[in-house]
Motif scaffolding. Structure first.
Motif, mmCIF file in Angstrom:
data_model
loop_
_atom_site.group_PDB
_atom_site.id
_atom_site.type_symbol
_atom_site.label_atom_id
_atom_site.label_comp_id
_atom_site.label_asym_id
_atom_site.label_seq_id
_atom_site.Cartn_x
_atom_site.Cartn_y
_atom_site.Cartn_z
ATOM 1 N N ASN A 60 0.793 -1.226 0.000
ATOM 2 C CA ASN A 60 0.000 0.000 0.000
ATOM 3 C C ASN A 60 0.825 1.274 0.000
ATOM 4 N N TRP A 61 1.876 1.313 -0.775
ATOM 5 C CA TRP A 61 2.531 2.604 -0.967
ATOM 6 C C TRP A 61 3.149 2.684 -2.352
ATOM 7 N N GLY B 160 -1.096 3.207 5.496
ATOM 8 C CA GLY B 160 -0.684 4.297 4.617
ATOM 9 C C GLY B 160 0.202 5.317 5.314
ATOM 10 N N PRO B 163 4.268 6.718 3.478
ATOM 11 C CA PRO B 163 4.438 7.902 2.634
ATOM 12 C C PRO B 163 4.395 9.201 3.433
ATOM 13 N N LEU B 184 11.629 6.215 2.246
ATOM 14 C CA LEU B 184 10.950 4.927 2.099
ATOM 15 C C LEU B 184 11.942 3.768 2.150
ATOM 16 N N LEU B 287 0.277 10.867 -1.390
ATOM 17 C CA LEU B 287 -0.161 10.425 -0.082
ATOM 18 C C LEU B 287 -1.421 9.605 -0.315
#
Lengths: 276, 478
Positions: A60-61, B160, B163, B184, B287
């Motif tokens: 999920n990124w 999430g 990010p 990241l 995002l």
């Protein structure tokens, strides 16, 4: 949607001519090349996994997919090679990943470009769809994550969108496999040339820009008569896109001349297919 | 074929150039706004929204907190501390259970089987006392924290949050001349540095990618978490009252993590001003929407994909390392074991930098896997200080039931608070494990960068430990 019964027969496992066989990494002897494009984090890799049976890491990124993945499947006794392109927001900037996606769609000449779209962020995703429609007309738009959209109270009129864009639109929830049979069928129809798409081309409002595009388009068309997307190349030249400038200078756009021949072959096969 | 009148290609380019000047700067903006207008019109005409937009508002409110200039970092810090605290507190009980099962009961059981079938000591020693025990130790110490830490981390990832971290840190990476996406890859490094190195492929510019590769080692990997957590509990947690011990230990680990981030920025900055000179490139980072984490699926995938795979690797490396430990402490040269000779010759250097010869030898033995540092250190301490009332015997890896027992053992071995602090620092700042080095070699294809990625953190680590030791001795007068 209206041909529900026909769909079901075509994709029915009992029908030996229309069975999906996930071929995993075996891309040998493929007849069609399918490119998966789309914004980052819309589920391209999930669609890819569903088609090929491979297990690309999903997450999920944006940026989880770090290497270009290739796989294959066969549907209706035709073999398809699938290429999972890096996620990209636009084809207009000049960053490397976006160039990879754009060059593949333009120069790699995939038979079908499937644009995977996040149903919950349609507006922003359509920016990329419109840009891709400017480059190629062999497009299937795959509105993914419709389960998430439903939860958010968003519903999308696929037929209306298909009318607007002039290309097939399929709604899917790839994580659960919903809509995949329809996607397979639309890819096959576009790949074999059984329908002629009429892609939407966005209009320019600035009269200056329009004049420039017209003038350049004419010149490019005279120099490279077989290029289908002169308008887009004209626009890129006006923006000063170095890789297009280089291609013109080195006459590499000539490579695109083969596109016409290939289109004709595909259409011929499509006609045969129609008779069979 | 009819010959077509060809326009010379250069003429197209000249015309394009002239037109570009005529149209001016606003072309790009004008095209973009045309695109957006059409996209908005089409999307609006085919989308039906019913009901409220509550979820969107929820996302916005949350982003205002998590990425706010004021609250972004404190919430990041708190989340990090909460994750460690849960890991430290939660791992104790299952860890003790596993060790009593695998070590207290499993080891004697295996030895008795060996005796029954008449296995000679030269075989049963390395097999059960060396290889089995080191594997059992790795399982009982690593499995519980990993089984808690990885799912928690994956839940944050699934939600999430990653990010947002990248968003918060982007400013600093840009200042350091590095790529914002390095945040990241840094986060991936907290799981495993080798995985973090592979993840740097998302960085397009080769210069910025090399910076990300060379500094990934400053992210504590899972092999080093147990060391950090254990030493923090033994030497720093005890300074606080018992009910605060867990929280204080967690904060000490967070401090080491933050130090690692600081070194990531510092070394990135230095690299981008010396051998990897250049300016940071811009990029866009989405995002993504916050998604309710799929808890069961996350548990499953983080246990199968991450925990078990990482654990398997640790076990595979622990077995041969256990063998080596058994051998160096059982091979006699003159009046002492091989291990004793090596430790005594490393001692002067070790003590100078606030560590000792045992720790240095342990780091040499544990190059394949950082996971086995602590058992190696403990075993060598027992062996060389002639402590006989703990452990199972000479050259045997053992499990000590509580942190207290380990603490008293280490104190008896001459450890001080300085040794503990410096071990935590050295565990953060030393060469990457052999798997990571191999991955770096594969990704860069260059011996030079591979060597550099080992030398930079090692030199920094030795320097920092030396510096801390000198200051400490001046201040403490010792």
């Amino acid at each position: 949607m209206t041909q529900k019964t026909i769909d079901q027969c075509e994709i029915c496992p009992a029908n030996p001519n229309a069975k999906l066989v996930q071929l995993g990494p075996d891309t040998n002897a493929h007849e069609y090349v399918i490119a998966l494009a789309g914004n980052p984090n819309v589920g391209k890799s999930t669609v890819f996994n569903q088609l090929t049976g491979l297990r690309q890491h999903t997450g999920n990124w944006p940026g989880k997919t770090v290497s270009r993945a290739e796989g294959a499947y066969s549907f209706d006794n035709k073999r398809y090679k699938v290429i999972d392109l890096p996620g990209t927001y636009s084809l207009l900037s000049t960053s490397t990943d976006e160039e990879i996606a754009r060059d593949f769609i333009l120069f790699g000449q995939p038979d079908v470009t499937v644009v995977v779209v996040d149903a919950t962020r349609l507006t922003r995703n359509l920016n990329l769809v419109l840009q891709i429609l400017d480059i190629t007309d062999r497009v299937v738009v795959n509105i993914n994550l419709i389960d998430e959209a439903q939860r958010m109270g968003i519903s999308i009129d696929a037929r209306g969108l298909s009318r607007e864009l002039g290309v097939p639109v399929v709604l899917t929830a790839a994580r659960s496999g919903e809509g995949m049979p329809e996607l397979l069928r639309e890819i096959a129809i576009v790949a074999t040339g059984r329908i002629q798409t009429k892609p939407f081309r966005f209009a320019t409002t600035s009269r200056n820009v329009q004049r420039g595009i017209d003038r350049l388009s004419k010149m490019i068309h005279r120099a490279f008569p077989s290029i289908p997307n002169v308008r887009w190349i004209a626009l890129r030249l006006l923006e000063g896109d170095q890789s297009i400038i280089d291609a013109i200078r080195l006459d590499e756009l000539g490579l695109l001349e083969t596109l016409r021949e290939k289109e004709e072959r595909v259409r011929r096969e499509g006609a045969e297919y129609g008779q069979a | 074929m009819v010959r077509r009148s060809r326009v010379p290609n250069e003429e197209i380019l000249t015309t394009a150039n002239a037109l570009r000047w005529e149209i001016g700067e606003d072309l790009h903006d004008s095209v973009i706004s045309d695109l957006y207008r059409e996209a908005e019109r089409i999307a609006g005409s085919v989308t039906v929204r019913k009901g409220e937009k509550r979820r969107f508002d929820f996302d916005r409110t949350l982003d205002q907190i998590l990425t706010s200039p004021w609250l972004g970092f404190p919430t990041m810090f708190l989340l990090l501390a909460a994750v460690f605290w849960l890991t430290i507190e939660g791992a104790n009980v299952p860890s003790a259970l596993l060790s009593s099962l695998l070590v207290d009961q499993g080891h004697p059981f295996l030895k008795s089987i060996g005796e029954v079938i008449g296995m000679p000591r030269w075989l049963s020693g390395p097999l059960f006392d060396g290889m089995y025990l080191s594997m059992a130790w790795v399982v009982s110490v690593m499995l519980p924290p990993m089984a808690i830490f990885f799912p928690l981390f994956t839940l944050l990832e699934d939600f999430g949050y990653l990010p947002r971290v990248a968003f918060n840190l982007d400013f600093f990476f840009r200042k350091a001349g590095a790529h914002g996406k390095q945040a990241l890859t840094m986060a991936m490094g907290y799981g495993c540095n080798a995985a973090g190195i592979v993840a740097t492929r998302i960085i397009d510019s080769p210069r910025e990618r090399l910076i990300a590769i060379l500094t990934n080692n400053f992210s504590l990997c899972n092999g080093r978490w147990p060391t950090q957590i254990l030493i923090a509990t033994i030497f720093i947690g005890v300074l606080a009252p018992p009910y605060f011990a867990g929280a204080v230990s967690a904060l000490a680990v967070v401090a080491v993590v933050l130090l690692g981030i600081a070194f990531t920025f510092l070394v990135s900055w230095m690299l981008s001003r010396t051998i990897l000179r250049g300016t940071a490139s811009t990029f866009s980072l989405e995002l993504p929407p916050y998604r309710p984490p799929r808890i069961l699926q996350t548990l499953y995938t983080s246990l199968i994909d991450r925990t078990l795979i990482v654990l398997w690797r640790a076990i595979v490396w622990a077995a041969p390392a256990g063998l080596v430990i058994w051998l160096v402490s059982n091979i006699q040269i003159g009046d002492a074991s091989l291990a004793a000779h090596i430790v005594h010759s490393l001692d002067p250097v070790g003590l100078l930098i606030g560590l000792n010869g045992i720790i240095l030898l342990a780091y040499i033995i544990a190059i394949p896997a950082n996971e086995i540092i602590i058992p190696t250190v403990l075993m060598l301490t027992v062996l060389l200080h002639g402590i006989v009332d703990v452990g199972i015997g000479v050259g045997v890896l053992f499990e000590l039931d509580s942190a207290d027992a380990i603490a008293s053992l280490l104190h008896a071995g001459g450890w001080t608070l300085l040794t503990g602090v410096n071990l935590m620092l050295f565990s953060l700042l030393h060469n990457p494990c052999s798997t990571t080095l191999y991955t770096i070699y594969k990704e860069t294809g260059s011996m030079k960068w591979t060597l550099l990625s080992a030398v930079i953190p090692l030199v920094i680590g030795l320097g920092v430990c030396f510096f801390v030791a000198q200051i400490w001795r001046i201040v403490a007068g010792g």
